[in-house]
Design an enzyme around this catalytic site. Structure first.
Site, short mmCIF file in Angstrom:
data_model
loop_
_atom_site.label_atom_id
_atom_site.label_comp_id
_atom_site.label_asym_id
_atom_site.label_seq_id
_atom_site.Cartn_x
_atom_site.Cartn_y
_atom_site.Cartn_z
N ASP A 8 191.64 89.10 136.35
CA ASP A 8 191.83 90.51 136.68
C ASP A 8 192.73 91.06 135.57
O ASP A 8 193.93 90.82 135.56
CB ASP A 8 192.50 90.60 138.06
CG ASP A 8 192.98 92.01 138.39
OD1 ASP A 8 192.68 92.94 137.62
OD2 ASP A 8 193.67 92.16 139.42
N LYS A 70 195.13 99.23 128.84
CA LYS A 70 193.83 99.36 129.50
C LYS A 70 193.39 100.82 129.56
O LYS A 70 192.21 101.12 129.55
CB LYS A 70 193.93 98.76 130.90
CG LYS A 70 192.63 98.73 131.67
CD LYS A 70 192.84 97.91 132.92
CE LYS A 70 191.66 97.96 133.85
NZ LYS A 70 191.91 97.17 135.06
N GLU A 147 185.99 95.57 139.76
CA GLU A 147 187.14 95.09 140.54
C GLU A 147 186.90 95.15 142.06
O GLU A 147 187.15 94.17 142.76
CB GLU A 147 188.40 95.87 140.16
CG GLU A 147 188.92 95.45 138.80
CD GLU A 147 189.81 96.48 138.14
OE1 GLU A 147 190.24 97.43 138.80
OE2 GLU A 147 190.08 96.32 136.92
N ASP A 169 190.93 100.97 145.91
CA ASP A 169 191.69 100.23 144.90
C ASP A 169 192.51 101.18 144.04
O ASP A 169 191.98 101.91 143.20
CB ASP A 169 190.67 99.46 144.02
CG ASP A 169 191.34 98.68 142.91
OD1 ASP A 169 192.57 98.78 142.74
OD2 ASP A 169 190.63 97.96 142.19
#
Ligand code: AMP
Length: 591
Positions: A8, A70, A147, A169
């Site tokens: 992850d 990211k 994810e 999420d």
């Protein structure tokens, strides 16, 4: 056969998992933690830090510390450090390399393959960039997985019952919501939506701004201009935010934050949960839109939802949980670990891909994973219109074709402009590639037949091809987006990373040596000062000279460019100084 690890790769933290004895386990980091901060730092001496060590030195080295990279994946962002340009893929690869190493230490064997997770909302370029980062880190990326799908996978393994679930999420930098059907051995994503620029970092930023305003009110100083004070405030803000997930009030204390007129200024204030909620309410509110759009795309009513799974550190915030409850009318499940389930799902998929027929618990069947493409895919046609070939939330892997023609008479070539997004006009969507199909036979407008095919693989990565049906010839076409790293660039980055890793031992040895050498030089200088006139002139001259030689070498030393020859020179200079100063060191003890 070596194991496929599940990673992850988070905005703030990353987590790595591997399946052992049929169960996913979390790989501890080198410092013993279960997650690793996605932070990379370049020390002034050329040393590189990743994870906890990088995060710890961020306040003292803010402009050479990179976090939340990211957020830049798939863009043309880059950072120049000591003359080298680093792209997001390269910075990410450093985090991945650390995770790979942790997994190797944990398993006691080399690791070369991984499944890496990305936000469902990542576009094609961002997925490619993530894959490239893996490649640079020396990992063959077997699959890129969304994810939320990954979270559902880890959940599905624990609870076999068939149901529709919502995965909400909210991490450090991104928000995703997915509606997923966990069925008889099948995990099918029905729809997904989200916001690529919404997460815990934004909450931190609100607290930072609030602190800066409070500080201004009290001291009439604009603290936002003080880079290292801001770094400390940012850390304190995140800490305060986390504390407010369990407490009603938190104290923020930062002694010696800055100076004014030669006087140190301290920060001491408190933040209540209520005030924090007020600061972030509009951000939390922004999650409502994607929730509704995912539900309506999936054709699912909230009453049909079995469970709500919360993923990502920011779902620990009570106001966020309240919002989820208000939106769905359901209490979210608390029995999955929001920080770990994504990596675990990826490890499960990795193990399945390796042919270890893992079964979804309770079903007794092999697992089938059906994901969706998060955004519509189109090409630009006459008048700048985005003509859709693939609707968002279409199940992948898949292939779509459609025949187009020319707009002008005797047109010999057409440009295929590939777009991602929901807007009707091409210019409002994201360009993910452009190419030309040449050699079309001269014909009136509308006569040539050009078949455009979109191929989406299981990673959600797109390949587009075009074929002239008249000549039957299809030209080999590859999409090149401006933001992508070229193969040559990736090869170079792999080479650099290997060089860096190969130099690890020498660098570590050199750092240890330079630390000791600096000590020797400092002590010799102090002994010179302490001995003063009592020291013989010739000895004094020699020691001074040796200190000079050593200090010059240490001044030039850079860990990232160190050579064996340089290490040898430092070693020699250190031992020369030790020898010449041995007779005067007793002055240190006498003082
Ligand atoms: P992730 O990207 O899932 O690792 O989420 C990281 C984000 O979650 C960061 O913004 C963290 O500050 C935030 N976070 C972690 N723990 C908590 C907590 N206890 N309360 C609020 N936010 C948290």
């Amino acid at each position: 056969m070596s194991k496929v690890i599940g990673i992850d790769l988070g905005t703030t933290n990353s987590c790595v998992s591997v399946v052992e004895n049929g169960q996913p386990v979390i790989v501890p980091s080198s410092s013993g933690a279960r997650t690793t901060p996605s932070v990379v730092a370049f020390a002034k001496n050329g040393e590189r830090f990743v994870g906890e060590t990088a995060k710890r030195q961020a306040a003292t080295n803010p402009d050479r510390t990179i976090s939340s990279v990211k957020r830049h994946m798939g863009t043309d962002w880059s950072i120049r450090i000591d003359g080298t340009e680093y792209k997001p893929q390269t910075i990410s690869s450093m985090v991945l390399r650390q995770l790979k190493k942790d997994a190797e230490d944990f398993l006691g064997e080399p690791v070369t393959e991984a499944v890496i997770t990305v936000p469902a909302y990542f576009n094609d370029i961002q997925r490619q960039a993530t894959k490239d980062a893996g490649r640079i880190a020396g990992l063959e990326v077997k699959r890129i997985i969304n994810e939320p799908t990954s979270a559902a996978l880890s959940y599905g393994l624990d609870h076999g019952e068939a149901q529709k679930v919502m995965v909400y999420d909210l991490g450090g930098g991104t928000f995703d919501v997915s509606i997923i059907e966990i069925g008889d051995g099948v995990i099918e994503v029905l729809a997904t939506a989200g916001d690529n620029h919404l997460g815990g970092d934004d909450f931190d930023e609100r607290i930072v701004r609030w602190i800066a305003e409070e500080f201004k009110k009290e001291h009439r100083i604009d603290i936002t201009r003080d880079f290292s004070a801001m770094q400390r405030i940012r850390e304190a803000a995140e800490q305060a935010k986390k504390e407010l997930s369990t407490s009603e009030i938190t104290n923020i204390v930062l002694p010696y934050l800055t100076q004014a007129k030669g006087e140190p200024l301290h920060l001491e204030t408190s933040l209540t949960r209520a005030k924090f909620q007020e600061l972030i309410w509009d951000l939390v509110e922004r999650t409502a839109g994607p929730v509704q759009s995912a539900l309506s795309d999936a054709g699912v009513k909230t009453s049909e939802l079995g469970r709500i799974l919360l993923v990502g550190g920011s779902t620990r915030i009570p106001a966020v949980q309240d919002k989820v409850k208000a939106l769905t009318g359901k209490e979210p499940s608390k029995n999955i670990n929001p920080d770990e389930c994504v990596a675990m799902g990826a490890a499960i998929l990795g193990s399945t891909l390796q042919g270890q027929s893992l079964v979804a618990a309770g079903t007794g069947k092999d697992l089938l994973l059906l994901d969706v493409t998060p955004l519509s895919l189109s090409i630009e046609t006459v008048g700048g219109v985005a003509t859709k070939l693939v609707d968002r939330n279409s199940t992948v892997p898949t292939r779509y074709s459609r025949v187009f023609s020319t707009a002008a008479p005797y047109q010999r070539e057409v440009e295929i402009h590939v777009l991602q997004g929901e807007r009707p006009m091409a210019r409002d969507n994201k360009t993910i590639g452009k190419f030309k199909l040449k050699g079309i036979r001269r014909a009136p407008a509308g006569v040539p037949q050009i078949e455009v095919t979109f191929d989406i693989d299981a990673n959600g990565i797109l390949k587009v091809s075009a074929r002239d049906l008249d000549t039957g010839k299809s030209q080999s076409i590859t999409i090149t987006a401006d933001d992508r790293m070229s193969d040559a660039e990736i090869e170079q980055a792999i080479y650099d990373a290997q060089q860096y890793a190969g130099q690890d031992t020498l660098r570590r040895e050199a750092l240890e040596l330079t630390g000791e050498a600096q000590n020797v030089a400092n002590r010799a200088q102090r002994a010179l000062n302490a001995g003063g006139k009592q020291i013989e002139k010739a000895v004094k001259k020699q020691v001074k000279n040796d200190i000079n030689v050593l200090s010059k070498l240490l001044g030039k030393f850079r860990a990232d460019r160190v050579t064996e020859e340089e290490v040898e020179k430092i070693r020699q200079a250190k031992s020369d100084l030790e020898r010449s100063s041995a007779g005067i060191m007793h002055y240190l003890d006498e003082n």
